[in-house]
Scaffold this motif. Sequence first.
Motif, PDB file in Angstrom:
ATOM      1  N   GLY A  25     -12.576   2.812   3.271  1.00 61.05           N
ATOM      2  CA  GLY A  25     -13.210   3.779   4.143  1.00 61.05           C
ATOM      3  C   GLY A  25     -12.677   5.187   4.031  1.00 61.05           C
ATOM      4  N   GLU A  26     -11.941   5.502   2.966  1.00 59.82           N
ATOM      5  CA  GLU A  26     -11.384   6.844   2.809  1.00 59.82           C
ATOM      6  C   GLU A  26     -12.172   7.698   1.829  1.00 59.82           C
ATOM      7  N   GLY A  27     -13.226   7.132   1.211  1.00 58.00           N
ATOM      8  CA  GLY A  27     -14.099   7.924   0.352  1.00 58.00           C
ATOM      9  C   GLY A  27     -13.676   7.986  -1.092  1.00 58.00           C
ATOM     10  N   LYS A  28     -12.979   6.971  -1.596  1.00 58.51           N
ATOM     11  CA  LYS A  28     -12.523   7.011  -2.981  1.00 58.51           C
ATOM     12  C   LYS A  28     -13.680   6.887  -3.979  1.00 58.51           C
ATOM     13  N   SER A  29     -14.676   6.061  -3.666  1.00 63.20           N
ATOM     14  CA  SER A  29     -15.786   5.863  -4.614  1.00 63.20           C
ATOM     15  C   SER A  29     -16.645   7.110  -4.736  1.00 63.20           C
ATOM     16  N   THR A  30     -16.989   7.738  -3.611  1.00 62.77           N
ATOM     17  CA  THR A  30     -17.771   8.977  -3.684  1.00 62.77           C
ATOM     18  C   THR A  30     -16.965  10.080  -4.364  1.00 62.77           C
ATOM     19  N   HIS A  88      -8.455  12.679   5.914  1.00 64.42           N
ATOM     20  CA  HIS A  88      -7.813  13.532   6.912  1.00 64.42           C
ATOM     21  C   HIS A  88      -7.951  12.945   8.318  1.00 64.42           C
ATOM     22  N   ASN A  89      -6.851  12.981   9.044  1.00 62.89           N
ATOM     23  CA  ASN A  89      -6.797  12.589  10.453  1.00 62.89           C
ATOM     24  C   ASN A  89      -7.122  11.108  10.678  1.00 62.89           C
ATOM     25  N   LYS A  90      -6.994  10.303   9.629  1.00 59.43           N
ATOM     26  CA  LYS A  90      -7.179   8.866   9.782  1.00 59.43           C
ATOM     27  C   LYS A  90      -6.067   8.101   9.070  1.00 59.43           C
ATOM     28  N   THR A  91      -5.835   8.417   7.811  1.00 64.17           N
ATOM     29  CA  THR A  91      -4.761   7.769   7.081  1.00 64.17           C
ATOM     30  C   THR A  91      -3.418   8.222   7.632  1.00 64.17           C
ATOM     31  N   THR A  92      -2.524   7.277   7.870  1.00 67.97           N
ATOM     32  CA  THR A  92      -1.210   7.620   8.410  1.00 67.97           C
ATOM     33  C   THR A  92      -0.216   7.844   7.278  1.00 67.97           C
ATOM     34  N   SER A  93       0.860   8.533   7.616  1.00 69.74           N
ATOM     35  CA  SER A  93       1.891   8.789   6.610  1.00 69.74           C
ATOM     36  C   SER A  93       2.552   7.484   6.167  1.00 69.74           C
ATOM     37  N   ASP A  97       2.217  10.518  16.576  1.00 75.18           N
ATOM     38  CA  ASP A  97       1.012  10.443  15.750  1.00 75.18           C
ATOM     39  C   ASP A  97       1.386  10.735  14.299  1.00 75.18           C
ATOM     40  N   THR A  98       1.272   9.738  13.441  1.00 74.48           N
ATOM     41  CA  THR A  98       1.658   9.891  12.036  1.00 74.48           C
ATOM     42  C   THR A  98       0.460  10.074  11.118  1.00 74.48           C
ATOM     43  N   ARG A  99      -0.696  10.349  11.659  1.00 75.71           N
ATOM     44  CA  ARG A  99      -1.858  10.576  10.802  1.00 75.71           C
ATOM     45  C   ARG A  99      -1.689  11.862  10.000  1.00 75.71           C
ATOM     46  N   ILE A 100      -2.259  11.879   8.809  1.00 78.93           N
ATOM     47  CA  ILE A 100      -2.170  13.043   7.935  1.00 78.93           C
ATOM     48  C   ILE A 100      -3.116  14.111   8.467  1.00 78.93           C
ATOM     49  N   ALA A 141       3.729   2.763 -12.147  1.00 77.86           N
ATOM     50  CA  ALA A 141       2.603   3.689 -12.271  1.00 77.86           C
ATOM     51  C   ALA A 141       2.993   5.052 -11.697  1.00 77.86           C
ATOM     52  N   LYS A 142       2.314   6.071 -12.154  1.00 78.78           N
ATOM     53  CA  LYS A 142       2.623   7.443 -11.749  1.00 78.78           C
ATOM     54  C   LYS A 142       1.538   7.962 -10.820  1.00 78.78           C
ATOM     55  N   LEU A 143       1.966   8.564  -9.719  1.00 74.71           N
ATOM     56  CA  LEU A 143       1.027   9.235  -8.820  1.00 74.71           C
ATOM     57  C   LEU A 143       0.853  10.666  -9.320  1.00 74.71           C
ATOM     58  N   LEU A 144      -0.312  10.958  -9.864  1.00 66.89           N
ATOM     59  CA  LEU A 144      -0.557  12.278 -10.443  1.00 66.89           C
ATOM     60  C   LEU A 144      -0.853  13.328  -9.385  1.00 66.89           C
ATOM     61  N   GLY A 145      -1.419  12.930  -8.274  1.00 66.02           N
ATOM     62  CA  GLY A 145      -1.744  13.890  -7.223  1.00 66.02           C
ATOM     63  C   GLY A 145      -2.576  13.233  -6.151  1.00 66.02           C
ATOM     64  N   SER A 146      -2.790  13.984  -5.085  1.00 62.49           N
ATOM     65  CA  SER A 146      -3.557  13.483  -3.942  1.00 62.49           C
ATOM     66  C   SER A 146      -4.799  14.335  -3.727  1.00 62.49           C
ATOM     67  N   ILE A 147      -5.809  13.722  -3.144  1.00 60.28           N
ATOM     68  CA  ILE A 147      -7.064  14.391  -2.817  1.00 60.28           C
ATOM     69  C   ILE A 147      -7.357  14.118  -1.349  1.00 60.28           C
ATOM     70  N   THR A 148      -7.408  15.166  -0.559  1.00 61.54           N
ATOM     71  CA  THR A 148      -7.705  15.012   0.862  1.00 61.54           C
ATOM     72  C   THR A 148      -9.219  15.016   1.066  1.00 61.54           C
ATOM     73  N   ASN A 149      -9.715  14.001   1.727  1.00 60.87           N
ATOM     74  CA  ASN A 149     -11.154  13.860   1.938  1.00 60.87           C
ATOM     75  C   ASN A 149     -11.479  14.010   3.420  1.00 60.87           C
ATOM     76  N   MET A 150     -12.687  14.519   3.688  1.00 62.01           N
ATOM     77  CA  MET A 150     -13.187  14.706   5.053  1.00 62.01           C
ATOM     78  C   MET A 150     -12.274  15.631   5.864  1.00 62.01           C
ATOM     79  N   SER A 151     -11.758  16.644   5.243  1.00 64.90           N
ATOM     80  CA  SER A 151     -10.912  17.595   5.956  1.00 64.90           C
ATOM     81  C   SER A 151     -11.781  18.555   6.755  1.00 64.90           C
ATOM     82  N   PRO A 152     -11.251  19.106   7.859  1.00 65.33           N
ATOM     83  CA  PRO A 152     -12.051  20.031   8.670  1.00 65.33           C
ATOM     84  C   PRO A 152     -12.336  21.314   7.923  1.00 65.33           C
TER      85      PRO A 152
END
Length: 543
Positions: A272-277, A402-407, A198-201, A422-433
Motif C-alpha cells: 500500500g505504499e505505491g511501489k508498483s505505480t 509519507h505520514n504512514k510508513t514508520t521509521s 509518533d514515528t511515522r516518516i 543487498a545495497k539500498l541505492l536510495g529512497s523515494i517518498t510517495n504521496m507527500s504533501p
Amino acid sequence: MELRDYVRILRQRWILIAVTVLLALAAASALTLTTTAQYQSTARLFVSTSESNTTDAYQGGLFSQQRITSYASLITGEEMARRVAEELDSDISPRALADQITATVEPETVVLEISVTDASADRARELTQTTAEVFTEYVTELETPPGQTTAPVKASITDRASAPGSPVSPQPVRNLGLALVLGLLLGVGIAVLRETLDTRIKSPRDLQEATGDAPALGHISYDKRTPKQPLLSSLDSHSPRAEAFRVLRTNVQFLNVDSAGRVFVVTSALPGEGKSTTACNLALALADGGFSVLLVEADLRRPKATGYFGLEPNVGVTTVLLGKVGFEDAVQEVSPRCALMASGPTPPNPSELLQSEAMHRLLTEARQRYDYVLVDVPPLLPVTDAAVLAAQADGALLVVRHNKTTSDQVEAAVDRLESVGAKLLGSITNMSPTSKRASGYGYGYGYGYAPDASTVVAEPTQGTSRGRRGGRRAAGSGGSTGRRAGGAGAPSEDPFGGPHRRHQPGEPERTAQAERPIAPDETAIEDALTVDPDGRNRPRRGR
C-alpha cells in the motif's frame, strides 16, 4: 528538539491544542456553575495587656505578640466550635463548624482576624460575630490566674463582623483564566508527547535517519487522481506529479553510472505504499528520456503493473523461468523504448522461483538488452522475495509512503536488505504533501510550471508514442506476432528519428539530454518557424 520543531508541532497539531483548551474551559465552566456559592464574613480583635507604665506596656506588647499565634490556633479548634454551637443553640457538629472558621494574625501586630465561610451571607455574619464574642470570653477564662478575678491579657473586638455583599467562591474569571493556562500547557504537552511517540516518516530528516543516510532520490506529491489515473501517460505533461518523476529520472541516472546495463529493484517496507505505480511511471519517465527500459513484474503474489498498462498477464516471468517460452516471447511493448515482462501465472513457490538460477539468467539477459531494468518486487517485510532479488540486482529503490510508513518499518526493511548483502541505492517518498506547511518541511512540488495556454501550439495527432500498445502481446504458445521492445536483432523504431538501439562498446556514452525526444509542441513550433540568415524568423512554407 529545536525551536523550529516546536513551531512545526504547534502548526501541525493546533487542532489538538485548541480542543484541549476548550475542554479545560468547559470543565472550569461546569465546575463554576455547579459549585455552591460561599460567603465570608470577617471580624477583627485586638489583644492587649493591663500594664500601666511604659516599660511594663512594652513588655506586655511583646507578650501579646507571643500569645496571639497561640490564640489563632485555638480559634480553629473544636473546643471553640463547640462553644459557638452551644451559644447559637445549633445542631451543627463542632468539626464541621471548625472547618468553616479561619484565623490569621497580621504580621508584627497584635491584631487577629476571624473569618467564617458559609453558603448563607447572613449566617456567615452571625457565626463570625458569635465566634469573636465567645473567643474574648475564652481568652479571659484561659488567662485568669487561679485565685484571681482579672486576667493580665484580654481580647477586644475592634471591627464587628461584616456583612458579605458577594460570594468569595466560585470566582469565574479566575477559574476560566487558570483553565486557559492549564489547557494550553496540557495541549502543548500532549502535542509534543504525540510527536515524540509518533514515528511515522514526515520529513526528509526522519527518512534520512531511518535509511542510514541513503540518498533521497525523489518526492512524489499526493494526487487524488492517482487511483483512477495511475500512469503518467494519462496526465498532463506539465503536471507536478509528472515533473516529480522527471526529477526522479534525473537522480536515478546517477546511480551506478559505470554499469552498462543497470538493474534496480523497486520495493517498499509494507503493501500500500505505491511501489508498483512508482516502478511503472519511473519506467515511462526513463523511456521518455531516451533510454531503453524493461519493467519486470516480479511481484508474483499481487501483480499490478500489467493491469495498469492493460497488457496480457498470463505469460511472463513464471513461464520464462519454467522454460515454457523464451525471453523475447514474454516481452510486451509499452512504448517504443519501454517494455514489460508480466508476472505470468501465480506459482505456489514464488520465493524459490525468484532465487533460482533461471531468474539469474533472466536478469543477466535483460541487463545485456536494456539500459535500465526495473524489477517490481513484493514488500520487504512480509516476504523474502524482494531481498532475494535485491541481492542479484545492482541495488534497491525503497518507496516510502509519507505520514504512514514508520521509521521502525523503514529500519527493518533496510536491515532486511543488509542481511542478504543487498545495497539500498536510495529512497523515494510517495504521496507527500504539496505544501511545506503540511509536513513542516515539505516534500515534492506544490506548484506547476505549465506553459501559458495562449501560447501553446496544438499537438499533432500522429507520432506520439506514450501509452500505445503496439507490437507483440504474448498470449501463451502460438501468440500473435509483432514488434518487440528491446529485442536483440530487432531494434524498435524511434518515432522521433531512426531506429533505437542500445549503446555499443566503443561508442560515445549517450546521455538522456542527447536522446531526449522532441516534444510534440516543440515539433509544431519548429514546423511553424524557420530562421533567415540575418537572424529574423519567418514562416516556413513547406518541409
